[in-house]
Scaffold this motif. Structure first.
Motif, PDB file in Angstrom:
ATOM      1  N   UNK A 328     -25.978  21.928  40.891  1.00  0.00           N
ATOM      2  CA  UNK A 328     -26.799  20.765  41.212  1.00  0.00           C
ATOM      3  C   UNK A 328     -27.413  20.144  39.975  1.00  0.00           C
ATOM      4  N   UNK A 329     -27.875  20.981  39.043  1.00  0.00           N
ATOM      5  CA  UNK A 329     -28.461  20.463  37.806  1.00  0.00           C
ATOM      6  C   UNK A 329     -27.419  19.719  36.977  1.00  0.00           C
ATOM      7  N   UNK A 330     -26.210  20.265  36.914  1.00  0.00           N
ATOM      8  CA  UNK A 330     -25.161  19.617  36.127  1.00  0.00           C
ATOM      9  C   UNK A 330     -24.750  18.278  36.734  1.00  0.00           C
ATOM     10  N   UNK A 331     -24.599  18.234  38.055  1.00  0.00           N
ATOM     11  CA  UNK A 331     -24.247  16.960  38.690  1.00  0.00           C
ATOM     12  C   UNK A 331     -25.378  15.945  38.529  1.00  0.00           C
ATOM     13  N   UNK A 332     -26.586  16.402  38.665  1.00  0.00           N
ATOM     14  CA  UNK A 332     -27.754  15.532  38.481  1.00  0.00           C
ATOM     15  C   UNK A 332     -27.773  14.953  37.071  1.00  0.00           C
ATOM     16  N   UNK A 333     -27.565  15.805  36.079  1.00  0.00           N
ATOM     17  CA  UNK A 333     -27.586  15.362  34.688  1.00  0.00           C
ATOM     18  C   UNK A 333     -26.440  14.393  34.400  1.00  0.00           C
ATOM     19  N   UNK A 334     -25.252  14.691  34.933  1.00  0.00           N
ATOM     20  CA  UNK A 334     -24.091  13.836  34.683  1.00  0.00           C
ATOM     21  C   UNK A 334     -24.273  12.456  35.313  1.00  0.00           C
ATOM     22  N   UNK A 335     -24.742  12.405  36.555  1.00  0.00           N
ATOM     23  CA  UNK A 335     -24.933  11.113  37.212  1.00  0.00           C
ATOM     24  C   UNK A 335     -26.048  10.317  36.542  1.00  0.00           C
ATOM     25  N   UNK A 336     -27.077  11.003  36.076  1.00  0.00           N
ATOM     26  CA  UNK A 336     -28.141  10.310  35.341  1.00  0.00           C
ATOM     27  C   UNK A 336     -27.584   9.696  34.061  1.00  0.00           C
ATOM     28  N   UNK A 337     -26.696  10.424  33.391  1.00  0.00           N
ATOM     29  CA  UNK A 337     -26.081   9.901  32.173  1.00  0.00           C
ATOM     30  C   UNK A 337     -25.233   8.667  32.480  1.00  0.00           C
ATOM     31  N   UNK A 338     -24.484   8.699  33.581  1.00  0.00           N
ATOM     32  CA  UNK A 338     -23.680   7.542  33.984  1.00  0.00           C
ATOM     33  C   UNK A 338     -24.572   6.327  34.203  1.00  0.00           C
ATOM     34  N   UNK A 339     -25.680   6.526  34.901  1.00  0.00           N
ATOM     35  CA  UNK A 339     -26.575   5.419  35.223  1.00  0.00           C
ATOM     36  C   UNK A 339     -27.256   4.852  33.977  1.00  0.00           C
ATOM     37  N   UNK A 340     -27.532   5.705  33.017  1.00  0.00           N
ATOM     38  CA  UNK A 340     -28.296   5.273  31.847  1.00  0.00           C
ATOM     39  C   UNK A 340     -27.419   4.735  30.724  1.00  0.00           C
ATOM     40  N   UNK A 341     -26.104   4.855  30.864  1.00  0.00           N
ATOM     41  CA  UNK A 341     -25.220   4.337  29.816  1.00  0.00           C
ATOM     42  C   UNK A 341     -24.647   3.003  30.264  1.00  0.00           C
ATOM     43  N   UNK A 342     -23.364   2.857  30.267  1.00  0.00           N
ATOM     44  CA  UNK A 342     -22.759   1.590  30.662  1.00  0.00           C
ATOM     45  C   UNK A 342     -21.285   1.588  30.353  1.00  0.00           C
ATOM     46  N   UNK A 343     -20.613   0.452  30.495  1.00  0.00           N
ATOM     47  CA  UNK A 343     -19.158   0.413  30.343  1.00  0.00           C
ATOM     48  C   UNK A 343     -18.661   0.831  28.968  1.00  0.00           C
TER      49      UNK A 343
END
Length: 420
Positions: A328-343
């Motif tokens: 859960x922590x890894x998925x949370x961290x990965x999705x947060x990274x997706x949201x905070x970055x960009x194309x």
């Protein structure tokens, strides 16, 4: 053209393929939309949205879906009972996105029969297929796209329609099953009202129009504007399903662009730490809010073999290898990274010819809340709503009913229940 020739298409693909003697297609049936929670997102400016965005997904006849209409806001979550078609809806969106990017049918639908409705009967020639479409809002106004695909016995596009406020801009139809082309007709409003030409039956004609039209008449310009709006909105999509098992070990140093499975998370953290200080700092704060124990930093170990290993900094002189975190922590961290970055940090190819300010990237997140606890889900919902409010990113995900309840209480989130 005779109506009887396409009688089989009516059963296999629905009214999109029905041809009446006057040469005009019969109208599509009014689909039944599912209930959706009201969105608190701001209304688009007069004259259309500033950025082209997909505002509605239609699955007229696609796998388990029949006449399904999914309204899409900046941040939309699909919920419903198991088997209600949540993941299938995301697959439909991704398929349209890939077709708009120019991918051939055989790559988009590697197992086309899997998308044919289970009880869909074949016509006299043994043909079966499926149908899907969308509405795209933007500067050209609301533009609708409908696509009918024959899955059996030969995979091909057999019908496509592009329209704007009731005006038919593009129609394609299969005239000769022996040839690998469809006959396309588009509005020109010049000395010739309609132009006709063959298009390949393994590609989306809408995506090919900008390469075929010169834009020399007012009618062609309207067609081009509508087609480009649809292509820009659809192709700007990133399907993301983080796989924790792939994020735990060391990875080679690469371009620092995050893949759909996020298995190169350490490489991307290595890049953001050195190149995106503000976003990296926000990611650290997000990790601290959702991970067990304190998080004061996210770093990487550069190893002699050219790989990097991610670490969670717990304080001065103390860190934890990323591999020790829970799923859960890894998925949370990965999705947060997706949201905070960009194309530019994700493995996605935006339309290079369109300014970034005119594009909105859509994140497709199947299992948005998978393996996460209530705190992580709450933090991720708030982060996604905040990012989507800016307009440059949109999210379409699937969640459990428990998360849907929390989402309904979160400003800026629309929840669509797909339970029949």
């Amino acid at each position: 053209m005779r109506t009887e020739r396409f009688a089989g298409h009516r059963r296999a693909y629905g009214p999109l393929m029905t041809v009446i003697p006057t040469g005009r297609s019969a109208p599509l049936p009014a689909p039944r939309p599912y209930a959706t929670a009201p969105s608190t997102a701001p209304a688009p400016p007069p004259g259309g949205a500033a950025r082209p965005v997909v505002s509605e997904l239609r699955l007229g006849s696609f796998a388990s879906h029949r006449r399904t209409v999914v309204p899409l806001g900046p941040f939309t979550l699909l919920t419903g009972a198991s088997g209600s078609g949540k993941s299938t809806a995301l697959c439909g969106y991704e398929a349209l996105a890939r077709l708009a990017a120019g991918d051939p049918l055989e790559e988009v639908f590697s197992d086309p029969a899997a998308w044919v409705p289970e009880r869909s009967g074949a016509d006299a020639q043994g043909r079966r297929g499926f149908r899907l479409g969308c509405t795209v809002d933007g500067p050209a106004g609301p533009v609708t796209l409908e696509v009918a695909v024959q899955a059996e016995p030969v995979l091909r596009v057999v019908g496509e329609r592009l329209s704007r406020r009731g005006e038919r801009l593009l129609d394609t139809a299969l005239r000769d099953p022996r040839r690998s082309v469809v006959q396309a007709a588009w509005h020109t409003a010049g000395t010739v009202a309609v132009t006709r030409a063959p298009f390949p039956d393994d590609r989306l004609a809408t995506a090919l129009l900008p390469l075929r039209l010169a834009g020399t008449t007012e009618g062609e310009l309207r067609v081009l504007a509508a087609a480009e709006q649809v292509v820009v909105a659809l192709r700007s999509a990133f399907a993301c399903d983080p796989l924790p098992r792939g994020m735990r070990g060391a990875v080679p140093v690469g371009e620092g662009r995050l893949t759909s499975s996020c298995d190169n998370l350490a490489d991307v953290l290595h890049r953001t730490h050195s190149q995106c200080a503000q976003r990296h700092a926000r990611l650290v704060a997000t990790a601290d809010a959702g991970c067990a124990g304190p998080v004061t930093g996210l770093g990487v170990d550069c190893r002699a073999d050219g790989t990097v290993l991610a670490r969670v900094v717990r304080g001065p002189g103390h860190s934890t290898p990323l591999g020790r975190l829970g799923d859960g922590e890894l998925r949370y961290l990965a999705l947060a990274l997706v949201l905070l970055t960009g194309p530019h940090v994700l493995v996605v190819e935006p339309a290079a010819e369109v300014p970034a300010a005119m594009q909105a990237l859509t994140i497709l997140a199947d299992g948005f809340d998978r393996s996460m606890d209530a705190r992580q889900t709450r933090e991720l919902l708030a982060l996604a709503a905040s990012i989507c409010a800016g307009g440059h990113m949109r999210v379409l995900g699937t969640v459990t009913e428990a998360t849907a309840e929390a989402a309904r209480a979160t400003s800026g989130v629309s929840v669509v229940d797909l339970t029949p």
